[in-house]
Design a protein around this motif. Structure first.
Motif, PDB file in Angstrom:
ATOM      1  N   VAL A   1      11.590  38.220   8.239  1.00 14.17           N
ATOM      2  CA  VAL A   1      12.429  37.422   8.978  1.00 14.17           C
ATOM      3  C   VAL A   1      13.994  37.932   8.505  1.00 14.17           C
ATOM      4  O   VAL A   1      14.156  38.092   7.283  1.00 14.17           O
ATOM      5  N   ASP A   2      14.765  38.261   9.417  1.00 12.81           N
ATOM      6  CA  ASP A   2      16.137  38.449   9.117  1.00 12.81           C
ATOM      7  C   ASP A   2      16.927  37.278   9.856  1.00 12.81           C
ATOM      8  O   ASP A   2      16.662  36.761  10.393  1.00 12.81           O
ATOM      9  N   VAL A   3      18.261  37.417   9.373  1.00 16.06           N
ATOM     10  CA  VAL A   3      19.427  36.356   9.942  1.00 16.06           C
ATOM     11  C   VAL A   3      20.513  37.273  10.418  1.00 16.06           C
ATOM     12  O   VAL A   3      20.962  37.888   9.527  1.00 16.06           O
ATOM     13  N   TYR A   4      20.540  36.951  11.847  1.00 16.91           N
ATOM     14  CA  TYR A   4      21.992  37.435  12.217  1.00 16.91           C
ATOM     15  C   TYR A   4      22.895  36.388  12.529  1.00 16.91           C
ATOM     16  O   TYR A   4      22.655  35.214  13.111  1.00 16.91           O
ATOM     17  N   CYS A   5      24.035  36.499  12.002  1.00 14.06           N
ATOM     18  CA  CYS A   5      25.271  35.443  12.361  1.00 14.06           C
ATOM     19  C   CYS A   5      26.304  36.083  12.345  1.00 14.06           C
ATOM     20  O   CYS A   5      26.897  37.220  12.048  1.00 14.06           O
ATOM     21  N   LEU A   6      27.363  35.329  12.710  1.00 10.06           N
ATOM     22  CA  LEU A   6      28.881  35.947  12.948  1.00 10.06           C
ATOM     23  C   LEU A   6      29.481  35.996  11.659  1.00 10.06           C
ATOM     24  O   LEU A   6      30.088  36.911  11.347  1.00 10.06           O
ATOM     25  N   ALA A   7      29.229  34.978  10.470  1.00 11.34           N
ATOM     26  CA  ALA A   7      30.053  34.928   9.387  1.00 11.34           C
ATOM     27  C   ALA A   7      29.356  34.540   8.273  1.00 11.34           C
ATOM     28  O   ALA A   7      28.434  33.492   8.472  1.00 11.34           O
ATOM     29  N   ARG A   8      29.851  34.797   6.978  1.00  5.96           N
ATOM     30  CA  ARG A   8      29.053  34.508   5.718  1.00  5.96           C
ATOM     31  C   ARG A   8      30.233  33.817   4.897  1.00  5.96           C
ATOM     32  O   ARG A   8      31.375  34.433   4.736  1.00  5.96           O
ATOM     33  N   THR A   9      29.828  32.425   4.447  1.00  4.11           N
ATOM     34  CA  THR A   9      30.945  31.858   3.647  1.00  4.11           C
ATOM     35  C   THR A   9      31.029  32.429   2.130  1.00  4.11           C
ATOM     36  O   THR A   9      29.815  32.735   1.672  1.00  4.11           O
ATOM     37  N   PRO A  10      32.101  32.742   1.414  1.00  5.94           N
ATOM     38  CA  PRO A  10      32.182  32.888   0.185  1.00  5.94           C
ATOM     39  C   PRO A  10      31.756  31.794  -0.565  1.00  5.94           C
ATOM     40  O   PRO A  10      31.587  30.586  -0.018  1.00  5.94           O
ATOM     41  N   LYS A  11      31.609  31.746  -2.071  1.00  2.00           N
ATOM     42  CA  LYS A  11      31.383  30.757  -3.059  1.00  2.00           C
ATOM     43  C   LYS A  11      32.641  29.915  -2.929  1.00  2.00           C
ATOM     44  O   LYS A  11      33.690  30.536  -2.765  1.00  2.00           O
ATOM     45  N   PRO A  12      32.525  28.646  -3.051  1.00  5.54           N
ATOM     46  CA  PRO A  12      33.705  27.762  -3.385  1.00  5.54           C
ATOM     47  C   PRO A  12      34.566  28.454  -4.406  1.00  5.54           C
ATOM     48  O   PRO A  12      34.210  28.533  -5.564  1.00  5.54           O
ATOM     49  N   GLY A  13      35.934  28.437  -4.079  1.00  6.24           N
ATOM     50  CA  GLY A  13      36.731  28.915  -5.231  1.00  6.24           C
ATOM     51  C   GLY A  13      36.992  30.337  -5.009  1.00  6.24           C
ATOM     52  O   GLY A  13      37.976  30.941  -5.474  1.00  6.24           O
ATOM     53  N   ASP A  14      36.214  31.135  -4.417  1.00  9.84           N
ATOM     54  CA  ASP A  14      36.412  32.490  -4.255  1.00  9.84           C
ATOM     55  C   ASP A  14      37.387  32.935  -3.291  1.00  9.84           C
ATOM     56  O   ASP A  14      37.333  32.361  -2.027  1.00  9.84           O
TER      57      ASP A  14
END
Length: 246
Positions: free
Chosen positions: A233-246
């Motif tokens: 199973v793979d995941v395709y998405c538009l964007a990935r959020t950074p860690k809070p504070g990064d």
């Protein structure tokens, strides 16, 4: 890495190719049939270094984040061209919450181009695409499922089949926004189910969504599919959020 659209209409003589206006700034696009100009394309928050598994933004490319090393997820890989940040966040919000479908289609086409490059660099092509399901109440309120629309655009651009009825959200859950990873996982317990007609066994499947934040939704769905026998199973998405504070 920013993507080039010069190859989209390579078969047509250059003097016959119409130049479009950039969908973001209105200036003439730099390549025929390109949806945005080079300047706007460069301004997008490209995800240049990220975890090799979950695509979490990292300082150095080619690394695996601590969370994935400590607890490997059920999905094999997340593919996302961008970090969730300005101006991409406003484009996704307009698509998702204001039914701005032209900008959604633009982002879908750019994601498809990103995936074409990934496939050329030996990312395995999936057998089919599965959009992340939306709760019935939220679907009635919004009028559409943005993940299903993205999956449909990707299916056409990449010549991949899409199954819209395999995954179901069994119960309404509070919105995930504002919850930390542990709360999101608790929120999603037994939230999803697999249709009786789904044939996941032995297949390589790709989940499609707009943004991956903690990965709780992708993890819940990937575990469900792997329990049903999915090989990958793979995941395709538009964007990935950074860690809070990064």
């Amino acid at each position: 890495m920013a993507l080039s659209f010069a190859s989209l209409d390579r078969w047509r003589p250059s003097w016959t190719r119409p130049r479009l206006a950039c969908q973001l700034c209105g200036a003439q696009a730099d390549h025929p049939r390109a949806p945005i100009c080079n300047g706007c394309q460069a301004d997008l928050p490209w995800l240049r270094a990220s975890c090799q598994v979950c695509a979490l933004p990292l300082p150095v490319a080619g690394q695996t984040c601590g969370a994935c090393l400590k607890r490997p997820p059920a999905f094999a890989r997340v593919e996302a061209p961008w970090r969730y940040g300005f101006p991409l966040d406003s484009l996704i919000t307009r698509f998702k919450h204001q039914a701005d479908w032209p900008h959604g289609r633009l982002l879908g086409e750019l994601l498809a181009e990103h995936l074409r490059h990934a496939f050329d660099e030996h990312l395995p092509r999936p057998d089919l695409l599965l959009p992340v399901p939306l709760a019935a109440g939220r679907l009635r309120q919004r009028g559409f499922n943005q993940a299903e629309m993205l999956a449909g655009w990707l299916a056409r651009e990449l010549a991949l089949p899409v199954e819209r009825q395999w995954l179901h959200r069994e119960r309404e859950t509070p919105a995930q926004q504002g919850l930390d990873g542990a709360a999101r996982r608790r929120n999603l317990r037994q939230a999803f189910a697999l249709s009786a007609r789904a044939a996941a066994a032995g297949r390589h499947l790709a989940l499609v969504d707009d943004v991956l934040t903690t990965g709780a939704t992708a993890e819940a769905l990937a575990r469900l599919l792997r329990r049903a026998g999915a090989a990958r199973v793979d995941v395709y998405c538009l964007a990935r959020t950074p860690k809070p504070g990064d």
